[in-house]
Scaffold this motif. Sequence first.
Motif, mmCIF file in Angstrom:
data_model
loop_
_atom_site.group_PDB
_atom_site.id
_atom_site.type_symbol
_atom_site.label_atom_id
_atom_site.label_comp_id
_atom_site.label_asym_id
_atom_site.label_seq_id
_atom_site.Cartn_x
_atom_site.Cartn_y
_atom_site.Cartn_z
ATOM 1 N N LEU A 143 0.814 -1.214 0.000
ATOM 2 C CA LEU A 143 0.000 0.000 0.000
ATOM 3 C C LEU A 143 0.854 1.273 0.000
ATOM 4 O O LEU A 143 0.464 2.281 -0.599
ATOM 5 N N LEU A 144 2.017 1.218 0.630
ATOM 6 C CA LEU A 144 2.914 2.361 0.547
ATOM 7 C C LEU A 144 3.346 2.580 -0.901
ATOM 8 O O LEU A 144 3.317 3.702 -1.411
ATOM 9 N N GLY A 145 3.744 1.513 -1.573
ATOM 10 C CA GLY A 145 4.154 1.617 -2.965
ATOM 11 C C GLY A 145 3.059 2.213 -3.833
ATOM 12 O O GLY A 145 3.314 3.108 -4.656
ATOM 13 N N ALA A 146 1.841 1.755 -3.632
ATOM 14 C CA ALA A 146 0.709 2.276 -4.409
ATOM 15 C C ALA A 146 0.517 3.768 -4.156
ATOM 16 O O ALA A 146 0.257 4.540 -5.091
ATOM 17 N N GLN A 147 0.666 4.201 -2.905
ATOM 18 C CA GLN A 147 0.503 5.619 -2.577
ATOM 19 C C GLN A 147 1.646 6.464 -3.143
ATOM 20 O O GLN A 147 1.424 7.603 -3.562
ATOM 21 N N LEU A 148 2.851 5.914 -3.163
ATOM 22 C CA LEU A 148 3.969 6.651 -3.752
ATOM 23 C C LEU A 148 3.731 6.889 -5.237
ATOM 24 O O LEU A 148 4.036 7.971 -5.757
ATOM 25 N N VAL A 149 3.167 5.897 -5.912
ATOM 26 C CA VAL A 149 2.820 6.060 -7.325
ATOM 27 C C VAL A 149 1.674 7.057 -7.468
ATOM 28 O O VAL A 149 1.732 7.979 -8.289
ATOM 29 N N GLU A 150 0.637 6.910 -6.658
ATOM 30 C CA GLU A 150 -0.523 7.792 -6.732
ATOM 31 C C GLU A 150 -0.151 9.261 -6.514
ATOM 32 O O GLU A 150 -0.714 10.154 -7.140
#
Length: 176
Positions: free
Chosen positions: A15-22
């Motif tokens: 979820l951190l990775g997804a937020q960094l992309v977002e």
Amino acid sequence: MSKETRTLMMRANRLLGAQLVEHNLVKIEDLEAANERFIEIVSAQDNRQSTILGILAYDLKVLKEDDALHHLVEVEGLGLVDLRDYDVPDEARKNLDLDACWATWSVPFDREEEFFFVATAYYLSPAVRAYWEKELGGPILWFGATLEGIAEYLEKLTAALPPGVAAKPAGSAATH
């Protein structure tokens, strides 16, 4: 590491990775490369290296950790804390699940009345915030911190444990 803590670690990093992309801090291609490396590190059971943020910032060099911290301050409204010279409270030494701290790259470092102070490098991960909100059971004041600051603090906590005493298992109340 327990199965529950491993699941927490995997979810926190995903979820951190997804937020960094977002939030346009990294590109999806870079995250995919980091995820591959992350799986290798997790297989080796190296807690200190099991961090998608660290892989992106220090292995792949596609993100500056300072940029992530700047985002936390400017967009999320968090303060920053440097834990290097912070004394570990006795209460924290006795009741903290160190595996969960490593899994979430977060650590409760103080308590003032009903407020818990939590330093984290993983604030953008909703799994991390949800875990600590449930675990602590009270209002949290969040602070951004570097991976190195969190790691050094956790190592200090580990060193402060009496010989032969392990950290509390997952599910134990932290700093209550």
